[in-house]
Design a protein around this motif. Structure first.
Motif: not given
Length: 331
Positions: A186-194
């Motif tokens: 389990f690894i936490t997802h960090i979304p960016y704008r690109g």
């Protein structure tokens, strides 16, 4: 039945209208044959510094050399690349606005319930510009060691580490979800704008890892700012022969590639489409682009527009199955 126009004024009006119509057709034909008569804009739906940029910008430079006209890169990031795609879909279909998207746009229909465009219906496929493997890269200060050490740390500390992506629903996101599924981690997802902003945070240590396309990571790997632990698939990449592939690390089914393509808005004249494809192929054949593509671990997709369209359709179906199996959702 034959009709006669008795009124001379009416006849002159009809003749003038017909002449104007013929002139307009002649002008349109000349405009198409003279393409490009002005700079061409390419909408890139991600911020500067990402994988799409890594191929769009050198391609634009070669295009300018071949045609004598500027190819302007217009970065329109947001919503996992779907914001820029919607803008491109509504552009005037005259050959002066193109769209350079990526595998993310084959994933988006399964991740975003309400898109304001359809990648298969609102665009004309032109060319598969580049195809590159996905690579697992880490900040070496946050995660030192090789892949075996990395996996041991991630398994020992569930939810302690995180990974950045170019946005929810992108290939970076799903590559991470597939990795978690296949390694039972389990690894936490960090979304960016690109990918560009995500890479900058990876380099600075604000995120621990990324599942990125080699196109955007290559220069940073070579510069030692980040470390590559694995390339997806069953073989090593010629540009990074020291980086092991997923199959030899015990993940034979972990195959994720990032591809980039060029489209035009639906309705773009056929003659103009043909000219664009011809110039793209000429640019890809230059020594300059061959060298850049090779250094990024990429290949130019030697597909016809029809083959590229069929490829996109197949990718839409493939990623729909991956989304369903992985349970990936927008964060």
């Amino acid at each position: 039945m034959t009709f006669h126009i008795e009124n001379s004024g009416t006849r002159r009006s009809i003749l003038r209208a017909a002449a104007a119509g013929m002139a307009a057709l002649s002008w349109a034909s000349h405009a198409q044959s003279a393409w490009p008569a002005k700079p061409v804009t390419v909408i890139v739906p991600f911020p500067a510094g990402g994988g799409t940029d890594a191929f769009a910008r050198p391609l634009s430079a070669q295009f300018a050399k071949l045609t004598g006209k500027q190819l302007i890169i217009d970065n329109r990031g947001g919503a996992g690349g779907t914001l820029g795609a919607g803008i491109a879909a509504r552009a005037q279909p005259d050959g002066y606005t193109l769209f350079m998207g990526a595998v993310h746009h084959a994933i988006a229909p399964s991740m975003y319930p309400k898109l304001d465009y359809d990648i298969e219906k609102d665009f004309v496929p032109l060319a598969l510009v580049a195809n590159v493997p996905q690579v697992l890269v880490v900040n070496p200060k946050n995660l030192p060691g090789d892949f075996k050490d990395f996996l041991a740390q991630v398994r020992a500390k569930p939810a302690r580490f995180n990974y950045g992506s170019a946005g929810a629903g992108t290939s970076h996101h799903l590559a991470g979800e597939l990795f978690k599924q296949q390694t039972k981690t389990f690894i936490t997802h960090i979304p960016y704008r690109g990918a560009g902003p995500a890479l900058q945070d990876l380099i600075s240590g604000n995120v621990d890892m990324m599942f990125d396309g080699l196109g955007s990571s290559a220069a940073h790997i070579k510069g030692g700012r980040i470390k590559a632990l694995m390339v997806s698939g069953a073989r090593r990449n010629p540009a990074f022969p020291d980086v092991p592939c997923a199959a030899e690390l015990g993940l034979p089914d972990y195959t994720v590639t990032t591809w980039y393509g060029m489209w035009a808005p639906k309705g773009t004249p056929l003659e103009v489409q043909a000219r664009i494809v011809e110039d793209l192929r000429k640019a890809a054949a230059t020594d300059e682009l061959k060298t850049i593509w090779a250094s990024n671990g990429a290949e130019f997709g030697n597909l016809t527009p029809a083959q590229f369209g069929a490829f996109v359709s197949a990718e839409v179906k493939r990623w729909a199955a991956v989304v369903k199996a992985s349970g990936a959702k927008l964060d």
